[in-house]
Design an enzyme around this catalytic site. Structure first.
Site, mmCIF file in Angstrom:
data_model
loop_
_atom_site.group_PDB
_atom_site.id
_atom_site.type_symbol
_atom_site.label_atom_id
_atom_site.label_comp_id
_atom_site.label_asym_id
_atom_site.label_seq_id
_atom_site.Cartn_x
_atom_site.Cartn_y
_atom_site.Cartn_z
ATOM 1 N N LYS A 55 0.840 -1.203 0.000
ATOM 2 C CA LYS A 55 0.000 0.000 0.000
ATOM 3 C C LYS A 55 0.878 1.258 0.000
ATOM 4 O O LYS A 55 0.634 2.202 -0.760
ATOM 5 C CB LYS A 55 -0.927 0.003 1.231
ATOM 6 C CG LYS A 55 -2.068 -0.996 1.132
ATOM 7 C CD LYS A 55 -2.771 -1.215 2.473
ATOM 8 C CE LYS A 55 -3.816 -2.321 2.340
ATOM 9 N NZ LYS A 55 -4.409 -2.722 3.630
ATOM 10 N N GLN A 99 -4.079 -0.846 9.758
ATOM 11 C CA GLN A 99 -4.192 -2.223 9.254
ATOM 12 C C GLN A 99 -4.844 -3.121 10.301
ATOM 13 O O GLN A 99 -4.456 -3.133 11.473
ATOM 14 C CB GLN A 99 -2.789 -2.745 8.877
ATOM 15 C CG GLN A 99 -2.764 -4.130 8.267
ATOM 16 C CD GLN A 99 -3.384 -4.199 6.868
ATOM 17 O OE1 GLN A 99 -3.516 -3.192 6.181
ATOM 18 N NE2 GLN A 99 -3.783 -5.392 6.465
ATOM 19 N N ASP A 122 -10.628 3.700 4.271
ATOM 20 C CA ASP A 122 -11.088 2.310 4.353
ATOM 21 C C ASP A 122 -12.617 2.217 4.284
ATOM 22 O O ASP A 122 -13.164 1.144 4.035
ATOM 23 C CB ASP A 122 -10.662 1.699 5.698
ATOM 24 C CG ASP A 122 -9.452 0.789 5.592
ATOM 25 O OD1 ASP A 122 -9.279 0.168 4.528
ATOM 26 O OD2 ASP A 122 -8.707 0.693 6.577
HETATM 27 N N1 GUN Z 1 -6.896 -6.065 6.718
HETATM 28 C C1 GUN Z 1 -7.348 -6.830 5.703
HETATM 29 N N2 GUN Z 1 -8.030 -6.089 4.802
HETATM 30 C C2 GUN Z 1 -8.003 -4.829 5.261
HETATM 31 C C3 GUN Z 1 -8.512 -3.603 4.756
HETATM 32 O O1 GUN Z 1 -9.173 -3.520 3.710
HETATM 33 N N3 GUN Z 1 -8.256 -2.505 5.516
HETATM 34 C C4 GUN Z 1 -7.568 -2.568 6.671
HETATM 35 N N4 GUN Z 1 -7.386 -1.438 7.352
HETATM 36 N N5 GUN Z 1 -7.081 -3.681 7.169
HETATM 37 C C5 GUN Z 1 -7.293 -4.806 6.456
#
Ligand code: GUN
Length: 301
Positions: A55, A99, A122
């Protein structure tokens, strides 16, 4: 046997990234503002590290200001909340991603709600959940995986799903529920199925659009798929692959691909389907957030 179209998520994601880059460049040229994304991770979980690293790298590739904060796995909740508050107040940051999953000592819901809704790329904050639930999609941040899945559906079936049935298998807040809202907003007739659904196979067979988001390797079998259905596989499961050698693994989705491809009209592979779309939509949400902060008209994706 009719072989399904293999929906190329990598290509679709690359197209979105090109659009994001162009929008970011234009915004910076017109207003001087550089989109900023902050990703926050607690601990050293290898899979999460890989996700967060990609990311942050993609944000850089898009021309964003990209920051990564790594806190220890045993960090206190207050420390994380203080970091979120700092990022909320930082005008150089337009997107904040913490995350998940978070370690047990942290109240995940509290942390998510502490993120400013305007920076919640998100789409997990209750304000964004509410905007999506009331159909105000243009004002919401939509969670990245369902947003990306929906783009793949639209690529095959167009924007209006009137008269079509959709079954979403899985009811998570991150994927299942928001995916159902997006399909509903596009006029599909939507069923959310899950582990407690009676005769799940029969329910799946009613679907013109079948979305699998359960986290169980290859659970959706070929005879669960209606002839001509569009199948979207959100699952990413690592399983043992002794045929590749001792200790080797491979990635599979929640859908038994080969069997389902014999029935479907179009289907996403794993890897290379929904996965690349998730990161692309995070970049899209961030560049939209930066436009809103600048009072500029945001691009659509
Ligand atoms: N962990 C797995 N998928 C995601 C996501 O889309 N966003 C976040 N913040 N954590 C994750």
């Amino acid at each position: 046997m009719n072989e399904a179209i293999r929906i190329d998520g990598k290509r679709a994601a690359a197209g979105i990234i090109e659009k994001v880059k162009a929008a970011a460049q234009r915004l910076t040229k017109d207003t001087g503002l550089v989109p900023g994304l902050a990703v926050v991770i607690l601990g050293e979980d290898p899979a999460s590290q890989v996700y967060v690293g990609s990311k942050a790298r993609m944000a850089e590739e898009c021309g964003f200001h990209s920051v990564k904060h790594v806190l220890p796995a045993d960090a206190e909740e207050d420390e994380l909340l203080a970091l979120v508050a700092e990022l909320n107040g930082d005008p150089a940051i337009h997107g904040i991603l913490v995350q998940l999953p978070l370690p047990a000592q942290i109240d995940t819901a509290k942390v998510i709600q502490a993120i400013s809704a305007e920076k919640d790329v998100d789409g997990f904050h209750l304000v964004n959940v509410g905007l999506l639930g009331t159909g105000a999609i243009d004002r919401a941040f939509v969670p990245c995986t369902p947003a990306g899945s929906m783009i793949l559906v639209r690529q095959v079936l167009g924007d209006d799903l009137s008269g079509r049935t959709a079954v979403v298998v899985g009811r998570s807040n991150i994927v299942g529920k928001p995916m159902a809202q997006l399909l509903l907003a596009a006029n599909a007739t939507v069923t959310i199925a899950h582990s407690r659904t009676k005769d799940l196979a029969a329910v799946c067979r009613t679907a013109d659009i079948l979305v699998a988001a359960v986290g169980r390797p290859e659970m959706i079998r070929g005879d669960w798929v209606k002839d001509g259905a569009v199948v979207i596989d959100v699952g990413i499961n690592r399983i043992e692959a002794p045929e590749k050698g001792e200790g080797k693994t491979r990635l599979v989705g929640d859908v038994a691909y080969d069997e389902c491809a014999e029935r479907a009209s179009a289907i996403t592979p794993v890897p290379g389907g929904v996965g690349p779309m998730t990161i692309a939509m995070l970049m899209a949400n961030t560049v939209v957030s930066a436009h809103r902060a600048a009072g500029a008209e945001a691009p659509g994706f």
